[in-house]
Motif scaffolding. Structure first.
Motif, mmCIF file in Angstrom:
data_model
loop_
_atom_site.group_PDB
_atom_site.id
_atom_site.type_symbol
_atom_site.label_atom_id
_atom_site.label_comp_id
_atom_site.label_asym_id
_atom_site.label_seq_id
_atom_site.Cartn_x
_atom_site.Cartn_y
_atom_site.Cartn_z
ATOM 1 N N GLY A 336 0.799 -1.214 0.000
ATOM 2 C CA GLY A 336 0.000 0.000 0.000
ATOM 3 C C GLY A 336 0.835 1.269 0.000
ATOM 4 O O GLY A 336 1.945 1.316 -0.530
ATOM 5 N N THR A 345 2.945 2.031 7.043
ATOM 6 C CA THR A 345 1.844 2.438 6.184
ATOM 7 C C THR A 345 0.821 3.189 7.026
ATOM 8 O O THR A 345 0.360 2.666 8.049
ATOM 9 C CB THR A 345 1.174 1.215 5.535
ATOM 10 N N GLN A 347 -2.425 4.016 6.822
ATOM 11 C CA GLN A 347 -3.776 3.473 6.982
ATOM 12 C C GLN A 347 -4.772 4.559 7.407
ATOM 13 O O GLN A 347 -5.638 4.330 8.249
ATOM 14 C CB GLN A 347 -3.775 2.330 8.024
ATOM 15 N N ARG A 350 -8.502 3.642 6.637
ATOM 16 C CA ARG A 350 -9.090 2.725 7.612
ATOM 17 C C ARG A 350 -9.430 3.444 8.913
ATOM 18 O O ARG A 350 -10.485 3.198 9.521
ATOM 19 C CB ARG A 350 -8.127 1.577 7.883
ATOM 20 N N THR A 351 -8.554 4.358 9.334
ATOM 21 C CA THR A 351 -8.831 5.121 10.544
ATOM 22 C C THR A 351 -10.082 5.970 10.378
ATOM 23 O O THR A 351 -10.922 6.054 11.283
ATOM 24 C CB THR A 351 -7.634 6.017 10.891
ATOM 25 N N ASN A 443 -3.995 2.070 13.693
ATOM 26 C CA ASN A 443 -4.008 1.571 12.327
ATOM 27 C C ASN A 443 -2.722 2.019 11.642
ATOM 28 O O ASN A 443 -2.577 3.191 11.291
ATOM 29 C CB ASN A 443 -5.226 2.106 11.552
ATOM 30 N N GLY A 444 -1.782 1.100 11.472
ATOM 31 C CA GLY A 444 -0.506 1.477 10.892
ATOM 32 C C GLY A 444 0.211 2.462 11.789
ATOM 33 O O GLY A 444 0.399 2.233 12.991
#
Length: 454
Positions: A336, A345, A347, A350-351, A443-444
């Motif tokens: 990604g 990454t 993310q 997603r967060t 997230n990441g």
């Protein structure tokens, strides 16, 4: 545009064989899809190089032609210099797009001087600087903004120094998409094998280049002359591409060596700075492999083993290099939006999907930088803010946020029941009297800290 440049420098056959190397370029794929300038600057650098070479060829075809006298009009003079004028415009556009383009244009100036001196036209060099003077004139309106950006940087601290380890990472990222620290044993073996077949194929090519014409192995003199001219043109093009690929990196290394003592403890270099001249690395690799394919003679014993040996001699470098580049491109589907400097990454998408944003829950980014970086993913959030105790600068990249209603000086200034505080890496939340931490989602490199009113 790379195909046009390769066809202009070598020939159509070499351009077709080298085109997959640009299509499967991992670094170009990684930064090409970002909503930033990193897909534009490689195009401008390749376009500028094509215009420079085209202008030089036009001047070489009509050297020092006098324009005074009958039939010499201003319109005709402009038409004669149209390639230089177009080149000057592209140079200015490149500087408007990204400051690292300066290393590309400095490389062009060095190449101009070397080329003119080699052909005995060193006295023409000052005249060749006129397009750069025109580019500077076109760039003058932006100079106050550039000074403001340098004085009020909008970049986070860069922690990478441009040392031998980082140069190794540049090579590994260009070919596999992974930096040197994350290369597996299999990837390392593939890279070493690719280098081995490239060196072996290039050495054979040098041997056959000298022996073909001497021994008269070609069936006709015309074919022999055409093959010799093709080898000469492609060899010259490969040397030029190597110059355009490696000289900017060397200039960047020297610049980093001068600047980094003043930015300690942070470094200067980031892998994104390679984007302006990365296309020339892929074109050089592709042209090198195409020269091995088209320049290797069909000699040896017959039968299956003989045919297989001849096939491997011609195509092993091309096939293995394409396999490595394609593997690096496919790898981005799994890693990604990887940030090499932070080795993580983000993310952010997603967060954003896990964070509720409404009248009762405010989302607060820890800085102006994080606010801008995540704004796309929170574009529908009307209660999205950034934390900044003092005034936002009126100059530099954060100037549009000066006086913004999205600014929050302290979390306690909010009146919502909940707050989601967005931070990256090891950053910590500022102390608050009105809110308490009730949960954290990671997230990441992104961390979403949930707070409730006491």
């Amino acid at each position: 545009m790379s195909m046009v440049l390769l066809r202009f420098m070598a020939c159509e056959r070499h351009a077709l064989l080298a085109s997959p190397f640009v299509m499967f370029a991992p670094l170009m794929l990684r930064y090409g899809y970002e909503i930033r300038m990193y897909s534009l600057i490689p195009f401008l650098s390749v376009l500028g190089t094509y215009l420079l070479l085209r202008a030089m060829r036009e001047d070489g075809m009509r050297p020092d032609r006098r324009r005074s006298g009958r039939g010499s009009t201003a319109l005709r003079r402009i038409a004669d210099r149209r390639w230089w004028i177009a080149y000057a415009i592209v140079v200015a556009l490149g500087m408007y797009s990204q400051y690292m383009m300066a290393f590309v244009w400095m490389t062009h100036v060095l190449w101009l001087y070397v080329a003119l001196r080699r052909h005995g036209h060193a006295r023409r060099f000052p005249r060749m600087l006129i397009p750069y003077a025109l580019a500077v004139a076109l760039y003058i309106p932006w100079i106050p903004s550039a000074v403001g950006q340098f004085a009020s940087s909008a970049l986070p601290p860069l922690k990478e120094t441009m040392n031998l380890s980082e140069l190794t990472s540049v090579f590994s990222i260009l070919t596999t998409g992974f930096d040197a620290k994350r290369l597996t044993s299999g990837m390392t073996v593939a890279l070493l094998a690719m280098l081995a077949v490239l060196i072996a194929g290039s050495s054979r090519l040098r041997d056959t280049a000298g022996s073909t014409v001497r021994s008269g192995m070609e069936p006709s003199a015309a074919r022999s002359v055409a093959a010799a001219e093709d080898r000469a043109d492609s060899g010259r093009a490969a040397r030029h591409l190597a110059f355009f690929a490696f000289v900017p990196l060397s200039l960047l290394l020297v610049f980093a060596a001068v600047r980094e003592p003043f930015t300690a403890p942070y470094g200067f270099f980031t892998i994104r700075y390679v984007c302006p001249f990365a296309p020339f690395s892929y074109m050089f690799l592709g042209l090198l492999c195409s020269r091995i394919v088209l320049g290797t003679r069909e000699t040896g014993a017959g039968g299956f083993c003989g045919k297989a040996t001849r096939f491997l001699r011609r195509w092993s470098a091309w096939l293995l290099s394409i396999a490595v580049l394609a593997g690096g491109s496919i790898g981005f589907a799994f890693q990604g939006n990887y940030i090499y400097e932070q080795q993580t990454t983000p993310q952010t998408a997603r967060t954003a999907r896990t964070v509720a944003c409404d009248a009762d829950n405010a989302v607060v980014a820890s800085s102006e930088f994080d606010y801008i970086e995540s704004l796309y993913y929170f574009r529908s959030c009307v209660n999205y803010h950034f934390l900044k105790d003092g005034e936002v600068s009126t100059r530099g990249g954060y100037a549009p946020l000066h006086g913004s209603p999205a600014q929050v000086r302290h979390i306690d200034d909010l009146d919502t029941e909940k707050v989601t505080y967005l931070v990256r890496g090891g950053e910590k939340i500022t102390e608050t009297r009105h809110y308490r931490i009730v949960g954290t989602t990671v997230n990441g490199s992104n961390k979403a800290i949930t707070l409730e009113r006491r």
